[in-house]
Design a protein around this motif. Structure first.
Motif, short mmCIF file in Angstrom:
data_model
loop_
_atom_site.label_atom_id
_atom_site.label_comp_id
_atom_site.label_asym_id
_atom_site.label_seq_id
_atom_site.Cartn_x
_atom_site.Cartn_y
_atom_site.Cartn_z
N ASN A 3 0.63 -1.21 0.03
CA ASN A 3 -0.04 0.19 -0.01
C ASN A 3 0.67 1.23 -0.12
O ASN A 3 0.14 2.40 0.04
N GLN A 4 2.14 1.17 -0.18
CA GLN A 4 3.00 2.30 0.07
C GLN A 4 2.95 3.13 -1.45
O GLN A 4 2.90 2.16 -2.55
N PRO A 5 3.26 4.13 -1.44
CA PRO A 5 3.11 4.87 -2.64
C PRO A 5 4.49 4.37 -3.58
O PRO A 5 4.19 4.48 -4.77
N TYR A 39 -1.53 -5.88 -13.76
CA TYR A 39 -1.61 -4.57 -13.00
C TYR A 39 -2.83 -4.59 -11.89
O TYR A 39 -2.54 -3.84 -10.95
N ASN A 40 -3.77 -5.63 -12.00
CA ASN A 40 -4.65 -5.77 -11.00
C ASN A 40 -3.97 -6.08 -9.45
O ASN A 40 -4.73 -5.98 -8.44
N LEU A 41 -2.82 -6.47 -9.55
CA LEU A 41 -2.08 -7.42 -8.36
C LEU A 41 -1.39 -6.00 -7.77
O LEU A 41 -1.04 -5.98 -6.36
N ASN A 42 -1.19 -4.91 -8.28
CA ASN A 42 -0.46 -3.64 -7.80
C ASN A 42 -1.35 -3.19 -6.77
O ASN A 42 -2.45 -3.03 -6.79
N GLN A 43 -0.58 -3.00 -5.53
CA GLN A 43 -1.24 -2.57 -4.29
C GLN A 43 -2.30 -3.40 -3.58
O GLN A 43 -3.05 -3.10 -2.73
N ASN A 44 -2.46 -4.74 -4.22
CA ASN A 44 -3.08 -5.72 -3.47
C ASN A 44 -2.08 -6.92 -3.07
O ASN A 44 -2.52 -7.66 -2.01
N TYR A 45 -1.19 -6.88 -3.75
CA TYR A 45 0.08 -7.93 -3.21
C TYR A 45 1.31 -7.26 -3.19
O TYR A 45 1.60 -6.45 -4.17
N THR A 46 2.21 -7.95 -2.32
CA THR A 46 3.75 -7.30 -2.35
C THR A 46 4.61 -7.93 -3.18
O THR A 46 4.62 -9.31 -3.17
N ALA A 47 5.08 -7.07 -4.27
CA ALA A 47 6.22 -7.70 -5.18
C ALA A 47 7.45 -7.53 -4.33
O ALA A 47 7.79 -6.35 -4.03
N PHE A 48 8.09 -8.60 -4.28
CA PHE A 48 9.37 -8.56 -3.58
C PHE A 48 10.71 -8.83 -4.04
O PHE A 48 11.90 -8.77 -3.88
N ALA A 49 10.62 -9.26 -5.67
CA ALA A 49 11.68 -9.69 -6.38
C ALA A 49 11.26 -9.70 -8.09
O ALA A 49 10.20 -9.91 -8.09
#
Length: 102
Positions: A3-5, A39-49
């Motif tokens: 949820n971070q900008p 794009y529907n995963l943006n701000q719904n899941y954390t991308a870490f790598a």
């Protein structure tokens, strides 16, 4: 983090933390690889790598949706196992946990 900008976005080859639908703070050791920009995963899941070498391999993996109901004449796919992953490079800063306030 999701949820971070400045959160990471989901492109082909992004690794994301799997979450329980009921609890957005349930990310743990399970992860998924995005096969396409999602794009529907943006701000719904954390991308870490991200995959930075060998991205052509993900096109050969069996793509299985565990929530999809199998049709009668559809072949059954066996999930592929990720046997090994290696961190080839990481950012040059200390990796320290940061509590995210809401």
């Amino acid at each position: 983090e999701m949820n971070q900008p400045n959160s990471r976005k989901f492109f082909r080859g992004t690794l994301g933390l799997a979450l329980s639908k009921a609890d957005p703070n349930s990310g743990g050791s399970q992860f998924f690889i995005s096969f396409l920009p999602t794009y529907n995963l943006n701000q719904n899941y954390t991308a870490f790598a991200r995959i930075i070498s060998g991205i052509e391999v993900i096109g050969n993996l069996n793509q299985i949706d565990p929530d999809k109901e199998k049709k009668k004449d559809e072949p059954t796919l066996t999930p592929d196992d990720v046997v090994d992953m290696t961190v080839l490079r990481k950012r040059n800063h200390p990796y320290e946990p940061h509590k995210v306030t809401r």
